[in-house]
Design a protein around this motif. Sequence first.
Motif, PDB file in Angstrom:
ATOM      1  N   ASN A  52       1.820  -3.592  -3.729  1.00  0.00           N
ATOM      2  CA  ASN A  52       1.941  -2.467  -2.528  1.00  0.00           C
ATOM      3  C   ASN A  52       0.373  -1.309  -2.140  1.00  0.00           C
TER       4      ASN A  52
ATOM      5  N   THR B  39      -0.255   1.256   1.356  1.00  0.00           N
ATOM      6  CA  THR B  39       0.504   2.733   2.136  1.00  0.00           C
ATOM      7  C   THR B  39      -1.029   2.895   2.696  1.00  0.00           C
TER       8      THR B  39
ATOM      9  N   VAL C 192      -1.815   5.675   5.598  1.00  0.00           N
ATOM     10  CA  VAL C 192      -1.927   7.550   5.920  1.00  0.00           C
ATOM     11  C   VAL C 192      -2.123   7.505   6.491  1.00  0.00           C
TER      12      VAL C 192
ATOM     13  N   PRO D 234       7.549   9.027  -2.544  1.00  0.00           N
ATOM     14  CA  PRO D 234       6.667   8.350  -2.490  1.00  0.00           C
ATOM     15  C   PRO D 234       7.100   7.427  -3.912  1.00  0.00           C
TER      16      PRO D 234
ATOM     17  N   TYR E  54       8.372  -2.466   5.479  1.00  0.00           N
ATOM     18  CA  TYR E  54       8.538  -1.171   5.438  1.00  0.00           C
ATOM     19  C   TYR E  54       8.748   0.155   5.219  1.00  0.00           C
TER      20      TYR E  54
ATOM     21  N   ARG F   2       7.389   7.907   5.298  1.00  0.00           N
ATOM     22  CA  ARG F   2       7.841   8.529   4.626  1.00  0.00           C
ATOM     23  C   ARG F   2       7.167   9.452   6.069  1.00  0.00           C
TER      24      ARG F   2
ATOM     25  N   LEU G  70       3.402   8.195   5.992  1.00  0.00           N
ATOM     26  CA  LEU G  70       3.044   7.550   4.692  1.00  0.00           C
ATOM     27  C   LEU G  70       3.501   6.102   4.913  1.00  0.00           C
TER      28      LEU G  70
ATOM     29  N   THR H 296       4.101   2.293   3.876  1.00  0.00           N
ATOM     30  CA  THR H 296       4.035   1.844   1.965  1.00  0.00           C
ATOM     31  C   THR H 296       4.982  -0.145   2.749  1.00  0.00           C
ATOM     32  N   TRP H 297       4.676  -0.859   1.800  1.00  0.00           N
ATOM     33  CA  TRP H 297       4.838  -2.102   1.751  1.00  0.00           C
ATOM     34  C   TRP H 297       4.220  -2.863   1.219  1.00  0.00           C
TER      35      TRP H 297
END
Length: 468
Positions: free
Chosen positions: A165, A167, A169, A198, A285, A288, A304, A306-307
């Motif tokens: 993963n 991320t 930011v 998270p 995706y 957060r 954030l 994340t993928w």
Amino acid sequence: MRAAPSLRGCVCLLLAAILDRARGYLTVNIEPLPPVVAGDAVTLKCNFKTDGRMREIVWYRVTDGGTIKQKIFTFDAMFSTNFSHMENYHKREDLVYQSTVRLPEVRVSDSGPYECHVGIYDRATREKVVLASGDTFLSVMAPPTSIEVVAADTPAPFSRYQAQNFTLVCIVSGGKPAPTVYFKRDGEPIDAVPLSEPPAASSGPLQDSRPFRSLLHRDLDDTKMQKSLSLLDAETWGGRPSTERPSRSLTPDPSSIIQPTTESIPETVVSREFPRWVHSSEPVYFLRHSHSPGSDGTVEVRALLTWTLNPQIDNEALFSCEVKHPALSMPMKAEVTLVAPRGPKIMMTPSRARVGDTVRILVHGFQNEVFPEPMFTWTRVGSRLLDGSAEFDGKELVLERVPAELNGSMYRCMAQNPLGSTDTHTRLIVFENPNIPRGTEDSSGSASGPAGIRLTLVLALTVVLELT
């Protein structure tokens, strides 16, 4: 007798009207204010109507939830005959007035309630004052002052055999109220799944039930497409692609044994080996948000994204973080391009190293802009480093008091980030030091002369005496 109560009632109403007329009337209201932007000038307007004589006007700023009132303007009719701060709407006999207070260059800290208090003399006696007040709320907005996009948990290595993963930011600071933050990829808005918590660091690839959309038409160039086809061909013909970890055997293949020859300095090679877990489909995706209030009343927002990283299609992808805020006339944004490291530039000081010198080998750049920040690993080809360790992690390798034995030694630097890795080599040439006679230095680069020989003989003699 029945008319007596009605008569008494009429008399009471008449007396009340006379007393009210004696007291005079006073109405106060403050014009409401729309939200303003920090730095603007604001005018507070207090409208009041009365038939009495003016006594005073007082403006207050209310803080701490109404427990504290700070006086910001006062007009006292007993000590001033200046009415310049007051404006008549109509004629003086209409007794309609307006008191204004101007706040230049308001700040976020100026937000809050404001009150206008007006007092007039009682018609019956000047010893009594009739009071009335109005209030309004001033809301001061502040546009964000900074925006940046960073990668979480970096530097991180490149993974060939396991999906990981990734991320991004986006940090937006200085805004009030909190801005709206969203991401785009290659100029297109990202449809992300909201995430309240998270993901765990040990969790596998993030998944979602929504259907995937292929990115081959948009993100894969000819080079990447040919690489993908070559992997498929390897599987079709029963061969093993270069990314698959080779099986170990107790009997080595003679054709695979590398003969002990002098290693030549190779060209810089960027790793483009992608394992079988890589899929050419659009990633899912997850987004957060977190808000952190500041001491000045502004809010820091962190978004954030994340993928599950796919180096095959994510390399050279442009991600942008954009911000919408009522105090901004157009969106504010920051951009980053995910790029694997290529062509590390090595710098060695001193350029002409001599025996006993301290040599520093530093990576001072790449042939391209690299994001996220790479990690560096140094090794010595065919041997251990000078301090005895097998490898060193860091951007700069320091060799203290190099001995003559290191002349011609080769050092490899591997730079990697989650998008890929690259190796480069440099050879250390150590020249003689005129201050150190030839053959008098030890393996650590320090000189050893007759004193060291005498010490060795004494120790050997002591051992013989003890044995006898």
